[in-house]
Structures are given as C-alpha cells and as structure tokens.
Design an enzyme around this catalytic site. Sequence first.
Site: not given
Length: 226
Positions: A10, A35, A37, A39, A68, A70, A143, A177
């Site tokens: 990540s 990965h 993230d 957000m 990913h 979010m 998750m 994750d």
Amino acid sequence: MGVTPKIAPSMLSSDFANLASEAKRMLDFGADWLHMDIMDGHFVPNLTIGAPVIESLRKHTKAYLDCHLMVTNPIDYVEPLGKAGASGFTFHVEVSKENWQELIQKIKLKGMRPGVALKPGTPIEEVYPLINSENPVEMVLVMTVEPGFGGQKFMPEMMDKVRVLRNKYPSLDIEVDGGLGPSTIDVAASAGANCIVAGSSVFGAPEPATVISLMRKSVLENQEKS
Ligand code: DX5
Ligand code: ZN
C-alpha cells in the site's frame, strides 16, 4: 485453486514526495501490484490522492495500479482514473447500492478491472449480487480494519467473510487490506485470500523483499493445502 497470489504494497505508507522511486523500489522487491488508496475526506476521515497523482505515477511505471476508492461518489472518479491509467477500480459497496451496475459497466468501458470492497461492519451477503451479476466485479476486497488509515490492527474475525467467499467462489480474486504482515498472513491465506495489501509491515521492514516473499509463500502453501 486457480487464483494467483498478488502482493500489493500500500503506497499510503510510502514517502509520497518520492512516489515514483518508492514504487520502483517495491516492484524491485517483488511486489505484483501497487495498492493506491484514494480517499475523499468524506467517506473516510482522511484525504489522500486522486487521478492527477495516478497520472503522474503512470508515467514512471507500467505496474498494475490497484486503486481502492474510499470515496462517497465513486462514479465521479471513473472517467478521470481511467484516463490517468488506473488498472483496478475497487469501489465500496456501502455507497454503491443504487448504481453498482452502471458503475461496473463504466469501469470496464474505461479499460479498468472492477472490484468491490466492504467495511468490517458490512455483511458479506451484500456483495453477492455484484458477483452473480451478468456483468460481475472481478475482485472482492474484504477490509480487515476500518478504512481510512494505515498501521491499524488486523481484525481476525473478518476471516469468516473470506472463508465463505472462497467456498462459494473458488476462482475469485479475494483481497484483504489492513494490518497484514508476517504475523497475520497465515490466518488470511488459510481463509482463502490471494491478494494481499500491506502497507506498514512492508514499508517499515528492514528488508521489505523478505516480507513480500514470505507473504507470497504463505498464500501458495495454503492453496496447496486446500
Ligand atoms: C486503509 C487502507 C489500507 C492501508 C493498509 O484504509 O485501505 O490500504 O494502507 O495499511 P496497513 O497495511 O498499514 O494496515
Ligand atoms: Zn486500501
């Protein structure tokens, strides 16, 4: 079992000011995917990166960028992330109850691989329609911490979801994750996870390559056992 292990550091745990070299370092250490993230400061109480950063990173690497999302409105991100060169687009089921069919279709049209994620409090049944659909998601992200931050403690009770999913769908990519590392990988791998996201355990290790290969080995060994 036909699913191959994918070890995905990540990049949330990387030095964002040196993202390209951090990415290269992880790939040299044996990472399969990176990965990413994303957000929005709304779906989760943290704000990270978006399409412009993916676009910049894409200029430096051909790696699979496992995004990913979010975010509260994932559909708004499909076009920009597709253009930016994202590879996987994993949205959260909690915010996509109304429009997941349209979302999956758009993600595929933009050349990305659709995935669905679920928070610890969300029952696994909620993702079944998205897998059983004529136009299905190709990965489920379970998750194992509350989304939003790296460095949290792995929740072993989430493994029931992974086990149930693996029994039902032997060839589905199942990603875990949050809190994965040498001390938790065996539990996740024996439950049936094959895509492993790991931030702090990889970036914080004296030898990240050792951690990456140990996690791959655990996935392979557990697959042989099953
Ligand atoms: C958390 C993120 C994770 C996070 C994992 O919301 O989705 O990808 O970076 O970090 P670790 O492995 O440190 O728990
Ligand atoms: Zn993540």
